[in-house]
Design a protein around this motif. Structure first.
Motif, PDB file in Angstrom:
ATOM      1  N   THR A  54     -72.212 -22.317 -41.289  1.00 28.00           N
ATOM      2  CA  THR A  54     -73.418 -23.124 -41.135  1.00 28.00           C
ATOM      3  C   THR A  54     -73.524 -23.570 -39.691  1.00 28.00           C
ATOM      4  O   THR A  54     -72.503 -23.734 -39.020  1.00 28.00           O
ATOM      5  CB  THR A  54     -73.421 -24.356 -42.071  1.00 28.00           C
ATOM      6  N   THR A  56     -75.026 -26.425 -38.977  1.00 27.07           N
ATOM      7  CA  THR A  56     -75.234 -27.864 -39.068  1.00 27.07           C
ATOM      8  C   THR A  56     -73.916 -28.620 -39.227  1.00 27.07           C
ATOM      9  O   THR A  56     -73.195 -28.387 -40.203  1.00 27.07           O
ATOM     10  CB  THR A  56     -76.158 -28.183 -40.264  1.00 27.07           C
ATOM     11  N   PRO A  79     -75.164 -18.282 -39.383  1.00 26.76           N
ATOM     12  CA  PRO A  79     -76.065 -19.150 -40.148  1.00 26.76           C
ATOM     13  C   PRO A  79     -76.265 -18.653 -41.584  1.00 26.76           C
ATOM     14  O   PRO A  79     -77.345 -18.214 -41.969  1.00 26.76           O
ATOM     15  CB  PRO A  79     -77.359 -19.111 -39.327  1.00 26.76           C
ATOM     16  N   GLY A  81     -75.733 -20.648 -44.207  1.00 28.71           N
ATOM     17  CA  GLY A  81     -76.181 -21.774 -45.011  1.00 28.71           C
ATOM     18  C   GLY A  81     -75.137 -22.307 -45.978  1.00 28.71           C
ATOM     19  O   GLY A  81     -75.446 -23.144 -46.817  1.00 28.71           O
ATOM     20  N   ARG A  82     -73.906 -21.852 -45.866  1.00 29.09           N
ATOM     21  CA  ARG A  82     -72.840 -22.332 -46.755  1.00 29.09           C
ATOM     22  C   ARG A  82     -71.953 -23.285 -45.967  1.00 29.09           C
ATOM     23  O   ARG A  82     -71.630 -23.018 -44.806  1.00 29.09           O
ATOM     24  CB  ARG A  82     -72.014 -21.161 -47.292  1.00 29.09           C
ATOM     25  N   TYR A  83     -71.549 -24.384 -46.605  1.00 23.78           N
ATOM     26  CA  TYR A  83     -70.708 -25.359 -45.923  1.00 23.78           C
ATOM     27  C   TYR A  83     -69.262 -24.913 -46.037  1.00 23.78           C
ATOM     28  O   TYR A  83     -68.516 -25.379 -46.907  1.00 23.78           O
ATOM     29  CB  TYR A  83     -70.931 -26.776 -46.469  1.00 23.78           C
TER      30      TYR A  83
END
Length: 189
Positions: A54, A56, A79, A81-83
């Motif tokens: 990710t 973020t 990216p 989208g997996r933490y």
């Protein structure tokens, strides 16, 4: 459950995160426990790279607690989208993947509310969220052994550099006859 994160107490790490990230972001706090768990499950003394799934918050935890940064090329951010993050031997690709496991969040409802975006940020109880993160620590996480695909462990070479004939700035020759900015990829008008 110990609330140590690498060589820091939870409170020390909390302040480091606040200073570096601009706020004590829950994702960077949890990321500290993730990095700690991954490092503890690697053989001692290996040189490792990091893969973050990710863009973020989690890359900040990796950069704060390991020698892996985007700047030195030891941290790759995908990216997806997996933490999740992986730390792996930079030569063999063997390592561990740690992820924030939603199936382990039942006792930690404010963490679940934050992670699954069940409550808007302004309705979340920040004090409770920070307390739950501290209490849960690594109990929110799962770990598995991994093998990185060979494409990801090849040595990253910068290659030859030239001056762009259009703007006059240096750029990697592998990008083509012009720098990527002059090919239309720059963000400026």
């Amino acid at each position: 459950m110990s609330s140590k994160i690498m060589s820091y107490s939870y409170d020390e790490y909390f302040e480091i995160v606040r200073s570096f990230h601009g706020s004590p972001a829950p994702g960077v706090l949890i990321g500290g426990f993730m990095v700690d768990l991954a490092v503890k499950n690697l053989p001692e003394g290996i040189l490792y790279d990091a893969l973050c799934e990710t863009k973020t918050c989690l890359p900040d935890a990796i950069q704060l607690l390991t020698p892996c940064t985007t700047g030195n090329g030891w941290l790759t951010v995908l990216p997806l989208g997996r933490y999740a993050l992986s730390l792996y031997d930079k030569y063999t690709g063997e390592g561990v993947r740690v992820f924030l496991d939603v199936n382990k969040m039942e006792p930690w409802q404010e963490v679940r509310n934050w992670f699954m975006k069940i409550k808007p940020k302004k309705e979340q109880d920040s004090d409770r969220l920070y307390r739950e993160i501290r209490e849960a620590g690594q109990d929110l996480l799962s770990l598995r052994r991994i093998q990185i695909k060979p494409d990801f462990i090849q040595e990253k070479k910068k290659g030859k550099v030239a001056l762009c004939p259009k703007c006059g700035e240096s750029y990697p020759v592998s990008d083509g006859d012009l720098c990527l900015g002059c090919q239309g990829s720059d963000p400026y008008r």
